[in-house]
Design an enzyme around this catalytic site. Structure first.
Site, PDB file in Angstrom:
ATOM      1  N   GLU A 187      -5.960  -5.672  10.325  1.00  0.00           N
ATOM      2  CA  GLU A 187      -4.875  -4.700  10.684  1.00  0.00           C
ATOM      3  C   GLU A 187      -5.057  -4.022  11.865  1.00  0.00           C
ATOM      4  O   GLU A 187      -5.997  -3.061  12.073  1.00  0.00           O
ATOM      5  CB  GLU A 187      -4.749  -3.951   9.513  1.00  0.00           C
ATOM      6  CG  GLU A 187      -4.311  -4.314   8.035  1.00  0.00           C
ATOM      7  CD  GLU A 187      -3.726  -3.244   7.458  1.00  0.00           C
ATOM      8  OE1 GLU A 187      -2.825  -3.374   6.751  1.00  0.00           O
ATOM      9  OE2 GLU A 187      -4.121  -1.827   7.309  1.00  0.00           O
TER      10      GLU A 187
ATOM     11  N   ILE B 233      -0.211  -0.504  13.127  1.00  0.00           N
ATOM     12  CA  ILE B 233       0.075   0.347  11.696  1.00  0.00           C
ATOM     13  C   ILE B 233       1.174   1.254  11.852  1.00  0.00           C
ATOM     14  O   ILE B 233       1.394   2.186  12.647  1.00  0.00           O
ATOM     15  CB  ILE B 233      -1.116   0.839  11.129  1.00  0.00           C
ATOM     16  CG1 ILE B 233      -2.214  -0.245  10.913  1.00  0.00           C
ATOM     17  CG2 ILE B 233      -0.885   1.530   9.968  1.00  0.00           C
ATOM     18  CD1 ILE B 233      -3.285   0.135  10.233  1.00  0.00           C
TER      19      ILE B 233
ATOM     20  N   ASN C  69       0.990  -0.960   0.104  1.00  0.00           N
ATOM     21  CA  ASN C  69      -0.096   0.112   0.043  1.00  0.00           C
ATOM     22  C   ASN C  69       0.853   1.226  -0.027  1.00  0.00           C
ATOM     23  O   ASN C  69       1.608   1.437   1.023  1.00  0.00           O
ATOM     24  CB  ASN C  69      -0.670  -0.085   1.273  1.00  0.00           C
ATOM     25  CG  ASN C  69      -1.759   1.142   1.368  1.00  0.00           C
ATOM     26  OD1 ASN C  69      -1.811   2.110   0.848  1.00  0.00           O
ATOM     27  ND2 ASN C  69      -2.559   1.128   2.489  1.00  0.00           N
ATOM     28  N   PHE C  70       0.687   2.161  -1.172  1.00  0.00           N
ATOM     29  CA  PHE C  70       1.781   3.342  -1.182  1.00  0.00           C
ATOM     30  C   PHE C  70       1.198   4.393  -0.260  1.00  0.00           C
ATOM     31  O   PHE C  70       1.892   5.432   0.019  1.00  0.00           O
ATOM     32  CB  PHE C  70       1.649   3.803  -2.632  1.00  0.00           C
ATOM     33  CG  PHE C  70       2.339   3.065  -3.605  1.00  0.00           C
ATOM     34  CD1 PHE C  70       3.069   1.456  -3.181  1.00  0.00           C
ATOM     35  CD2 PHE C  70       2.914   3.224  -4.950  1.00  0.00           C
ATOM     36  CE1 PHE C  70       3.759   0.874  -3.885  1.00  0.00           C
ATOM     37  CE2 PHE C  70       3.673   2.392  -5.584  1.00  0.00           C
ATOM     38  CZ  PHE C  70       3.971   1.027  -5.218  1.00  0.00           C
ATOM     39  N   LYS C  71      -0.040   4.344   0.294  1.00  0.00           N
ATOM     40  CA  LYS C  71      -0.618   5.472   1.102  1.00  0.00           C
ATOM     41  C   LYS C  71      -0.158   6.887   0.379  1.00  0.00           C
ATOM     42  O   LYS C  71      -0.527   6.832  -0.910  1.00  0.00           O
ATOM     43  CB  LYS C  71      -0.145   5.312   2.440  1.00  0.00           C
ATOM     44  CG  LYS C  71      -0.226   4.080   3.040  1.00  0.00           C
ATOM     45  CD  LYS C  71      -0.189   4.209   4.620  1.00  0.00           C
ATOM     46  CE  LYS C  71      -0.727   2.640   5.237  1.00  0.00           C
ATOM     47  NZ  LYS C  71      -0.571   2.575   6.894  1.00  0.00           N
TER      48      LYS C  71
ATOM     49  N   GLY D 132       2.840  -3.417  10.517  1.00  0.00           N
ATOM     50  CA  GLY D 132       4.102  -3.804  11.092  1.00  0.00           C
ATOM     51  C   GLY D 132       5.022  -4.803  10.459  1.00  0.00           C
ATOM     52  O   GLY D 132       5.970  -5.074  10.959  1.00  0.00           O
TER      53      GLY D 132
ATOM     54  N   HIS E  77      -9.947   0.564   4.540  1.00  0.00           N
ATOM     55  CA  HIS E  77      -8.746   0.878   5.259  1.00  0.00           C
ATOM     56  C   HIS E  77      -8.832   1.466   6.668  1.00  0.00           C
ATOM     57  O   HIS E  77      -9.791   2.426   6.810  1.00  0.00           O
ATOM     58  CB  HIS E  77      -7.542   1.407   4.582  1.00  0.00           C
ATOM     59  CG  HIS E  77      -6.242   1.141   5.061  1.00  0.00           C
ATOM     60  ND1 HIS E  77      -5.692   2.012   5.684  1.00  0.00           N
ATOM     61  CD2 HIS E  77      -5.325   0.428   4.678  1.00  0.00           C
ATOM     62  CE1 HIS E  77      -4.431   1.612   6.241  1.00  0.00           C
ATOM     63  NE2 HIS E  77      -4.346   0.649   5.615  1.00  0.00           N
TER      64      HIS E  77
ATOM     65  N   ALA F  30       3.204  -1.577   4.260  1.00  0.00           N
ATOM     66  CA  ALA F  30       3.435  -0.148   3.695  1.00  0.00           C
ATOM     67  C   ALA F  30       4.721   0.395   3.856  1.00  0.00           C
ATOM     68  O   ALA F  30       5.757   0.323   3.221  1.00  0.00           O
ATOM     69  CB  ALA F  30       2.421   0.888   3.941  1.00  0.00           C
ATOM     70  N   SER F  31       4.953   0.649   5.215  1.00  0.00           N
ATOM     71  CA  SER F  31       6.281   1.718   5.527  1.00  0.00           C
ATOM     72  C   SER F  31       7.548   0.773   5.530  1.00  0.00           C
ATOM     73  O   SER F  31       8.521   1.496   4.897  1.00  0.00           O
ATOM     74  CB  SER F  31       5.967   2.190   7.043  1.00  0.00           C
ATOM     75  OG  SER F  31       5.678   1.437   7.845  1.00  0.00           O
TER      76      SER F  31
HETATM   77  O1  G3P Z   1      -2.357  -1.200   4.314  1.00  0.00           O
HETATM   78  C1  G3P Z   1      -1.241  -1.535   5.096  1.00  0.00           C
HETATM   79  C2  G3P Z   1      -0.849  -0.667   6.223  1.00  0.00           C
HETATM   80  O2  G3P Z   1      -1.862  -0.191   6.923  1.00  0.00           O
HETATM   81  C3  G3P Z   1       0.143  -1.421   7.047  1.00  0.00           C
HETATM   82  O3  G3P Z   1       1.072  -0.346   7.150  1.00  0.00           O
HETATM   83  O4  G3P Z   1       3.321   0.658   7.594  1.00  0.00           O
HETATM   84  O5  G3P Z   1       2.400  -0.872   9.260  1.00  0.00           O
HETATM   85  O6  G3P Z   1       2.935  -1.711   6.965  1.00  0.00           O
HETATM   86  P1  G3P Z   1       2.588  -0.619   7.719  1.00  0.00           P
END
Ligand code: G3P
Length: 226
Positions: free
Chosen positions: A142, A147, A10-12, A182, A94, A203-204
């Site tokens: 999630e 997150i 997810n590129f957010k 995470g 989301h 994402a991150s």
């Molecule tokens: O959509 C994926 C996201 O909400 C998780 O984010 O940065 O914890 O991988 P992250």
């Protein structure tokens, strides 16, 4: 239909994944997927969907679709338009863009009518169970507090993943369960699969990584080592 096990990135709205940077990042993810033989998809911002889908051989998902049909809706995101960009589906609900239950149901239905893949996000196993009734293709559990934390749900709260898998199977064994929040390493990925998830939404750890290719390779190793 997206193949599992899958890694959805997810590129957010991170600055590292906007416009031409979104294209470069998608190329990197696609090349790792090819090299390691794994299934991936990317969810860029809606304004970048066409740019990526038309240039790169990688499944592309919208981050959000509104519960509308074609007509007079200014500034809303229509499922037909997502399909016209080349997107193969969309994330829905989301945690950073939540919908009411009836709206989730409507968007899942709209995507199904258009033969697009639906990935409904849910904060916990109980919500997963509730949204599984709408028969989306996938549900992604999630926990919001993890997150962007770098603390993987599969390690920190493994019961969230296994309970989501169990509850969704009770409602509809055809709905595939992913987990996210995470997920950072190949080990996080491997444990997620061992808990019964059929993939991850992340994402991150990739988008914000100093070396996204290395980050993606690490995640991919969690699938290939299983
Ligand atoms: O959509 C994926 C996201 O909400 C998780 O984010 O940065 O914890 O991988 P992250």
């Amino acid at each position: 239909m997206l193949k599992t096990p899958i890694v959805i990135v997810n590129f957010k709205t991170y600055p590292q994944s906007v416009g031409e940077r979104a294209v470069e990042l998608s190329k990197t993810i696609a090349s790792v997927a090819k090299e390691k033989g794994i299934s991936v998809a990317v969810a860029p911002q809606n304004l970048d969907l066409y740019r990526i889908a038309s240039q790169i051989d990688i499944p592309v998902l919208a981050q959000h679709i509104d519960p509308i049909t074609p007509g007079a809706h200014t500034g809303w995101l229509l499922a037909e338009t997502a399909r016209a960009t080349g997107a193969v589906g969309s994330l829905i609900n989301h945690s950073e863009h939540q919908l009411q239950p009836e709206e989730i149901e409507q968007v899942v239905k709209r995507l199904r009518e258009l033969e697009l893949t639906s990935v409904v996000c849910a904060r916990d196993p109980e919500v997963c169970k509730r949204v599984a009734v709408f028969e989306p293709d996938m549900v992604a559990v999630e926990p919001p507090e993890l997150i962007g934390s770098g603390r993987a749900v599969s390690k920190v709260k493994p019961e969230v993943v296994s309970d989501a898998v169990k509850l969704v199977r009770e409602v509809n064994p055809g709905v595939r369960v992913l987990c996210g929040a995470g997920i950072t390493s190949g080990e996080d990925m491997r444990i997620a699969l061992e808990l019964g998830a059929e993939g991850v939404l992340l994402a991150s750890s990739v988008v914000k990584a100093p070396d996204p290719r290395a980050a993606m390779l690490d995640i991919a190793n969690g699938i290939t080592s299983k």
